[in-house]
Design an enzyme around this catalytic site. Structure first.
Site, short mmCIF file in Angstrom:
data_model
loop_
_atom_site.label_atom_id
_atom_site.label_comp_id
_atom_site.label_asym_id
_atom_site.label_seq_id
_atom_site.Cartn_x
_atom_site.Cartn_y
_atom_site.Cartn_z
N ASP A 1 0.87 -0.94 0.09
CA ASP A 1 -0.01 0.10 0.04
C ASP A 1 0.94 1.43 0.18
O ASP A 1 1.74 1.45 0.80
CB ASP A 1 -0.92 0.06 1.41
CG ASP A 1 -1.89 1.14 1.40
OD1 ASP A 1 -2.73 1.40 0.48
OD2 ASP A 1 -1.67 1.91 2.52
N GLU B 1 1.48 0.15 -4.85
CA GLU B 1 0.54 1.15 -5.20
C GLU B 1 1.53 2.22 -5.10
O GLU B 1 2.03 2.68 -4.17
CB GLU B 1 -0.65 1.19 -4.14
CG GLU B 1 -1.44 2.32 -4.55
CD GLU B 1 -2.39 2.87 -3.41
OE1 GLU B 1 -3.48 3.59 -3.56
OE2 GLU B 1 -2.04 2.68 -2.21
#
Length: 588
Positions: free
Chosen positions: A256, A293
């Site tokens: 993330d 990401e």
């Protein structure tokens, strides 16, 4: 630096004056621990499976604090504020000895949130619907974060016990069962992990050591990746990643918001992690993947280490999403401002990024770096028509299916599933689910709950949303409304969307020209921006995707036979498309 023992209790607390081991209950008399080298404390007490434990830390004030859970706790049966419990994955329960893994390249991913994917909202109940994913044709399930966080339900990005599986989802045994069930059906498992920050409730790491950096990020303090005593913090993150691959047999990790990992070291944490994961993959003899990401549009993340990159296997590509969504929906607010034209769509389909060392009006600066399409394959970029972010970060959590016609939804799907990228679906997309996916939380602390509620309202107001439309994240109904309604699948409109998704995925699997990852082999033609001439043709070898992105019917000059089509018909010398119709054509 020493490694923690799996046989006896140990903990890293470099600045503690004393550490006591609490066993079985919070009120038990602590067992004094011995200081070892590099800030570790050891006990010599055996780690018996099923035993509860915690640590009492004494600081410079010579005051012993309350018992705290283990930073590396394998299980938190009583929540993130309770004692830890010794747990080991039972190797005898695995049935996937023949599993050879799944490469990211060539796969179709499917993102799911365990709490809303099935009526039961657990890992065990999710297993009941895995056969539907097999029939759909996906190859790998990407699970939103499972690490333990405070409260019953949430998105999972505010976890604080990174080594533990959230108990309301079923805990570690249920996750083992889920992975094993996926592998038994030929599905890989990608787990979403968060290493850029910790949640606001139950984060006791600063009491143990310098885990956090002085710099604040968008979600609070980041991790100490390059400051004093950062070696053990980096080891903490890497060991966590390796645990999911090793003990739980996962096939990939989605990292993330890696742009929030602030690391000034000569060897970035991501590169160090990639090296160790590659070593483990070599040992296991099956592929293990890392997918980032990132908001930076920097292809160095997925450039091989031999080429000067970090060596990750993939990264999410929001530019593809923005270009496709804006072109079909007509939305231009916020970060969609630079997108929506046929030219921007052509750019992302051939170059992965729109902002590639070019001006970004939303950011007010030049952004990104170009992709070397001769060296970096498109399969390293994960493309999608929606994700948990792109839905849940809308004020009402409304899906595109709630405002777009079935034809518009399928036009978006065709562009992504016929692209050179690695496609990803978000749960329910495949049948045009009409249930929202809102941002929801269940913080038990009233002050924190109110702060989150006010923060979301303020954030959306700054983006131009009507505050009255913002879903209350703390309202239990917001969570309940976000659960999928599987009865929709059998209704006419939804059934046709599902049939077309299955056909497109099957075609991608059958035709090597559609899964060809090399961006340099793609040729894109477009019409004008007028409503009756707003078409797109994506040439993929002998196949071509024809899409009408206009609101009026159009005829595109291309001879061939339609292999998969929706709202389009191919004849002797052209393809006739209704508004937002498409056809995959085998050219004559």
């Amino acid at each position: 630096m020493i490694s923690p023992s799996n046989d006896t209790f140990s903990v890293w607390a470099p600045r503690a004056r004393a550490v006591g081991l609490v066993l079985d209950s919070p009120g038990a008399e602590p067992v004094p621990m011995r200081r070892a080298k590099d800030g570790w404390w050891t006990s010599g007490v055996p780690r018996e499976v099923g035993r509860d434990y915690g640590f009492v830390l004494t600081g410079d004030d010579d005051e012993a604090g309350p018992p705290r859970p283990d930073p590396r706790s394998p299980r938190q049966p009583d929540g993130v504020h309770g004692l830890s419990r010794v747990h080991r994955v039972d190797a005898s329960r695995w049935t996937d000895s023949a599993w050879t893994g799944r490469r990211l390249a060539g796969s179709v991913l499917y993102e799911m949130h365990v709490g809303t994917f099935s009526p039961g909202g657990t890992l065990t109940s999710a297993i009941e619907h895995l056969d539907e994913l097999v029939e759909l044709g996906v190859d790998m399930v990407e699970v939103m974060p499972l690490n333990a966080f405070n409260g019953e339900y949430g998105w999972g990005y505010d976890g604080v016990a990174w080594f533990a599986v959230h108990e309301p989802y079923g805990g570690p045994d249920a996750f083992q069962e889920f992975v094993d069930a996926c592998h038994g059906r030929g599905l890989g498992v990608c787990l979403d992990v968060v290493y850029n920050h910790l949640g606001p409730s139950g984060n006791y790491l600063p009491e143990f050591g310098p885990y956090l950096s002085a710099a604040d990020g968008p979600w609070g303090s980041g991790l100490n990746l390059d400051g004093p005593e950062s070696g053990e913090v980096r080891r903490y993150i890497i060991d966590n990643a390796l645990r999911w691959f090793d003990e739980f047999h996962v096939d990939a990790l989605r990292l993330d918001a890696v742009h929030a990992l602030h690391d000034g070291s000569a060897v970035h944490l991501l590169e160090e992690l990639a090296v160790e994961v590659e070593s483990l993959s070599t040992h296991f003899g099956r592929p293990l993947s890392l997918v980032a990401e990132s908001d930076q549009n920097d292809p160095r993340l997925v450039t091989a280490r031999e080429g000067g990159g970090y060596g990750l296997d993939g990264q999410w590509d929001d530019d593809v999403h923005h270009a496709v969504h804006a072109a079909v929906s007509g939305e231009r607010q916020g970060y969609y401002a630079d997108f929506g034209s046929l030219a921007s769509l052509r750019q992302v389909l051939t170059g992965a990024f729109l902002h590639a060392g070019t001006w970004s009006s939303f950011r007010g600066r030049v952004h990104g770096r170009p992709v070397d399409v001769g060296r970096v394959p498109g399969s390293r970029f994960v493309a999608y028509t929606l994700t948990h972010d792109q839905v849940g970060n809308r004020a009402a959590g409304d899906r595109p299916s709630m405002t777009l016609s079935p034809a518009q939804q399928l036009a978006k799907a065709a562009i992504v599933l016929c692209s050179p990228f690695t496609p990803m679906l978000f749960q329910g997309e495949e049948w045009g689910a009409r249930t929202p996916f809102c941002f929801f939380t269940s913080h038990p602390e009233p002050e924190l709950a109110e702060a989150v509620r006010r923060g979301r309202t303020r954030e959306f107001a700054e983006m131009g949303w009507d505050p009255a439309t913002v879903a209350d994240p703390q309202d239990p109904e917001t969570f309940r409304r976000s659960k999928l309604d599987r009865s929709e699948q059998s209704r006419d409109e939804h059934a046709e969307i599902l049939r077309t998704y299955r056909a497109l995925i099957a075609l991608r699997r059958a035709e090597p020209e559609l899964s060809d990852p090399w961006l340099g082999s793609i040729h894109v033609e477009t019409g004008t921006e007028s409503p009756d001439d707003r078409w797109l043709v994506v040439h993929r070898g002998s196949l071509a995707l024809v899409v009408n992105l206009g609101t009026e019917p159009c005829r595109v000059p291309l001879a061939g036979e339609a292999v998969v089509a929706s709202g389009a018909v191919a004849d002797a010398d052209s393809v006739f498309c209704q508004a937002f119709g498409f056809a995959v054509v085998r050219r004559r």
